[in-house]
Design a protein around this motif. Structure first.
Motif, PDB file in Angstrom:
ATOM      1  N   GLY A 394       0.834  -1.214   0.028  1.00 34.94           N
ATOM      2  CA  GLY A 394       0.034  -0.030  -0.104  1.00 34.94           C
ATOM      3  C   GLY A 394       0.924   1.299   0.147  1.00 34.94           C
ATOM      4  N   ILE A 395       0.220   2.230  -0.375  1.00 41.81           N
ATOM      5  CA  ILE A 395       0.792   3.573  -0.587  1.00 41.81           C
ATOM      6  C   ILE A 395      -0.239   4.601  -0.211  1.00 41.81           C
ATOM      7  CG2 ILE A 395       1.907   5.400  -2.150  1.00 41.81           C
ATOM      8  CD1 ILE A 395       3.875   3.268  -1.658  1.00 41.81           C
ATOM      9  N   GLY A 396       0.245   5.462   0.699  1.00 43.68           N
ATOM     10  CA  GLY A 396      -0.576   6.667   1.107  1.00 43.68           C
ATOM     11  C   GLY A 396      -0.003   7.853   0.780  1.00 43.68           C
ATOM     12  N   THR A 397      -0.736   9.263   0.440  1.00 43.73           N
ATOM     13  CA  THR A 397       0.058  10.359  -0.205  1.00 43.73           C
ATOM     14  C   THR A 397      -0.771  11.427   0.779  1.00 43.73           C
ATOM     15  OG1 THR A 397       0.719   9.556  -2.174  1.00 43.73           O
ATOM     16  CG2 THR A 397       0.601  11.805  -1.792  1.00 43.73           C
ATOM     17  N   GLY A 398       0.115  12.325   1.154  1.00 46.75           N
ATOM     18  CA  GLY A 398      -0.702  13.358   2.041  1.00 46.75           C
ATOM     19  C   GLY A 398       0.187  14.769   1.764  1.00 46.75           C
ATOM     20  N   TYR A 399      -0.486  15.927   1.886  1.00 46.40           N
ATOM     21  CA  TYR A 399       0.087  16.960   1.601  1.00 46.40           C
ATOM     22  C   TYR A 399      -0.429  18.016   2.722  1.00 46.40           C
ATOM     23  CZ  TYR A 399       0.008  15.374  -3.270  1.00 46.40           C
ATOM     24  OH  TYR A 399       0.426  14.726  -4.408  1.00 46.40           O
ATOM     25  N   PHE A 400       0.809  18.977   2.806  1.00 44.95           N
ATOM     26  CA  PHE A 400       0.299  19.890   4.206  1.00 44.95           C
ATOM     27  C   PHE A 400      -0.726  20.943   3.644  1.00 44.95           C
ATOM     28  CE2 PHE A 400       0.888  23.874   6.381  1.00 44.95           C
ATOM     29  CZ  PHE A 400       0.560  23.409   7.712  1.00 44.95           C
ATOM     30  N   ASN A 401      -1.773  21.249   4.359  1.00 45.87           N
ATOM     31  CA  ASN A 401      -2.782  22.172   3.983  1.00 45.87           C
ATOM     32  C   ASN A 401      -2.853  23.107   5.319  1.00 45.87           C
ATOM     33  OD1 ASN A 401      -5.072  23.708   3.626  1.00 45.87           O
ATOM     34  ND2 ASN A 401      -6.230  21.984   3.063  1.00 45.87           N
ATOM     35  N   GLN A 402      -2.326  24.318   5.085  1.00 45.55           N
ATOM     36  CA  GLN A 402      -2.207  25.306   6.083  1.00 45.55           C
ATOM     37  C   GLN A 402      -3.506  25.672   6.905  1.00 45.55           C
ATOM     38  OE1 GLN A 402      -0.596  29.233   5.418  1.00 45.55           O
ATOM     39  NE2 GLN A 402      -0.241  28.444   3.361  1.00 45.55           N
ATOM     40  N   ASN A 403      -4.595  25.332   6.245  1.00 45.44           N
ATOM     41  CA  ASN A 403      -5.888  25.752   6.557  1.00 45.44           C
ATOM     42  C   ASN A 403      -6.542  24.733   7.720  1.00 45.44           C
ATOM     43  OD1 ASN A 403      -6.075  28.164   4.766  1.00 45.44           O
ATOM     44  ND2 ASN A 403      -6.888  26.665   2.992  1.00 45.44           N
ATOM     45  N   LYS A 404      -5.796  23.707   7.777  1.00 46.61           N
ATOM     46  CA  LYS A 404      -6.505  22.733   8.723  1.00 46.61           C
ATOM     47  C   LYS A 404      -6.141  23.055  10.290  1.00 46.61           C
ATOM     48  CE  LYS A 404      -6.494  18.396   5.735  1.00 46.61           C
ATOM     49  NZ  LYS A 404      -5.921  17.208   5.838  1.00 46.61           N
TER      50      LYS A 404
END
Length: 404
Positions: A394-404
């Protein structure tokens, strides 16, 4: 995570010809996809240029590796349908360029080589003397699990303005995992730079068919800063961040100087996370008609960094530290200067400092900020008790979102 990434210098140790190899790319045949992490069965291409332009004979070699990039126990016949080493036959000379070169390319899978197992792979190019000219890392995965990734601002008050935290969950309803501590290995990879990774993680919570990794500090990365960039798609005319052009034996492009500021503040600047794209608007076939230009870099600093070297850093040379991408301090105009021969295209880069112990710091010059937009890949390796190799399930991808 230690702020300094420990690397070792490699100075042309792999092959006599390595210094003449440029523009190495290992990518799927998809537009705007720069990733060497792809589903098993994906068609990908390895390509490069030889600036000697003398049509050497090169072979490619495929090796299956463990989760920590050691040679696996599998025989080549167990992970390749066909042959693990073959000649590269797609060879084309450059056309209408000042810098002559020979372009080599091979697509895999092909009639001679079909990869049948998921996992880590080392793709190497071999010369006539059976020496490795260069190698690139490839990850082929199965969709046997689903991986959810969340990236947020660090909760550590000491680094709340400079770090990002990665949390993730592995859902495995169709995969029986009896002992996660022995059967599962995970890697968190930042911007597909294998020098910036976190390993040796154990789940913090267990649920039915689910593993959770919710560390507070252990999965923190320095945010860094957005990459700088330039575009040399016009060989004779100025383009993005190119301020001057000179024609000598080849074209010389002088980039807009960068000024070091220890009090730098974050400013959003869209990037492609250190990657590069070969392109030209002077011709129709970039692989063989894009020219090379000598790119001149300038970094203004009131004084040199004490007992440290300064380097241009990016995927254009696999995030490596070599003499070619080193800058040297000029006391007359108080700046670091250097030049690198690069094929026409759009490039991301940044500056790195290296101390006497060969510790690489990519934050000292450009700073580190929690707002920086980075891509994080979580790679899940599974080796059942008694299994022969590490599957990538499995592969998971995440990006930083400064609105969180």
């Amino acid at each position: 995570m230690n702020q300094k990434i420990i690397l070792f210098f490699i100075f042309f140790s792999t092959s006599f010809f390595a210094q003449n190899i440029k523009s190495i790319q290992l990518r799927p045949l998809q537009e705007d996809n720069y990733s060497a992490i792809m589903p098993l069965g994906t068609i990908f291409e390895l390509s490069f240029d030889d600036l000697d332009a003398d049509s050497k004979d090169y072979n490619y070699k495929i090796e299956h590796m463990t989760h920590d990039w050691q040679k696996s126990r599998l025989l080549s016949s167990q992970y390749i349908d066909g042959f693990d080493e073959n000649a590269i036959i797609d060879v084309t000379n450059s056309f209408n360029t000042f810098q002559n070169y020979t372009h080599y390319a091979v697509q895999i899978p092909n009639k001679n080589s079909v990869i049948t197992k998921s996992g880590n792979y080392l793709i190497s190019v071999i010369d006539d003397y059976d020496e490795v000219v260069f190698s690139r890392k490839l990850v082929l995965y199965e969709n046997a699990t689903s991986v959810g990734v969340q990236v947020s601002r660090s909760r550590n008050t000491k680094n709340i303005n400079t770090q990002q935290t990665v949390e993730f969950t592995i859902n495995h309803p169709n995969l029986r995992i009896n002992n996660p501590s022995q059967e599962i290995n995970v890697v968190i990879l930042k911007n597909e730079n294998w020098n910036e990774k976190i390993t040796n993680l154990q789940p913090t919570f267990f649920k039915q068919n689910q593993l959770q990794y919710t560390y507070t500090n252990k999965t923190n990365f320095w945010g860094g800063n957005e990459y700088l960039n330039f575009d040399s798609k016009f060989i004779r005319n100025k383009s993005l961040n190119v301020v001057k052009i000179e024609m000598k034996d080849i074209f010389h492009h002088y980039l807009y100087p960068y000024t070091y500021n220890e009090n730098i503040k974050y400013k959003y600047n869209p990037d492609i996370n250190g990657q590069f794209v070969i392109r030209t608007l002077n011709a129709s076939i970039a692989n063989t008609e894009a020219d090379y230009a000598m790119m001149h870099f300038t970094l203004f600093a009131d004084e040199p960094f004490a007992e440290k070297g300064v380097y241009v850093y990016g995927a254009f040379n696999n995030f490596e530290i070599t003499e070619e991408n080193r800058l040297f301090y000029n006391f007359e105009n108080e700046s670091y200067q250097g030049q690198i021969l690069l094929k026409q295209g759009f490039y991301n880069y940044t500056f790195a400092t290296v101390d006497e112990n060969k510790n690489v710091d990519t934050n000292e010059i450009n700073g580190s900020f929690f707002q920086t937009e980075n891509e994080y890949n979580v790679i899940v390796y599974y080796k059942a008790f008694g299994g022969l190799y590490d599957r990538v399930v499995g592969i998971g991808t995440g990006y930083f979102n400064q609105n969180k």
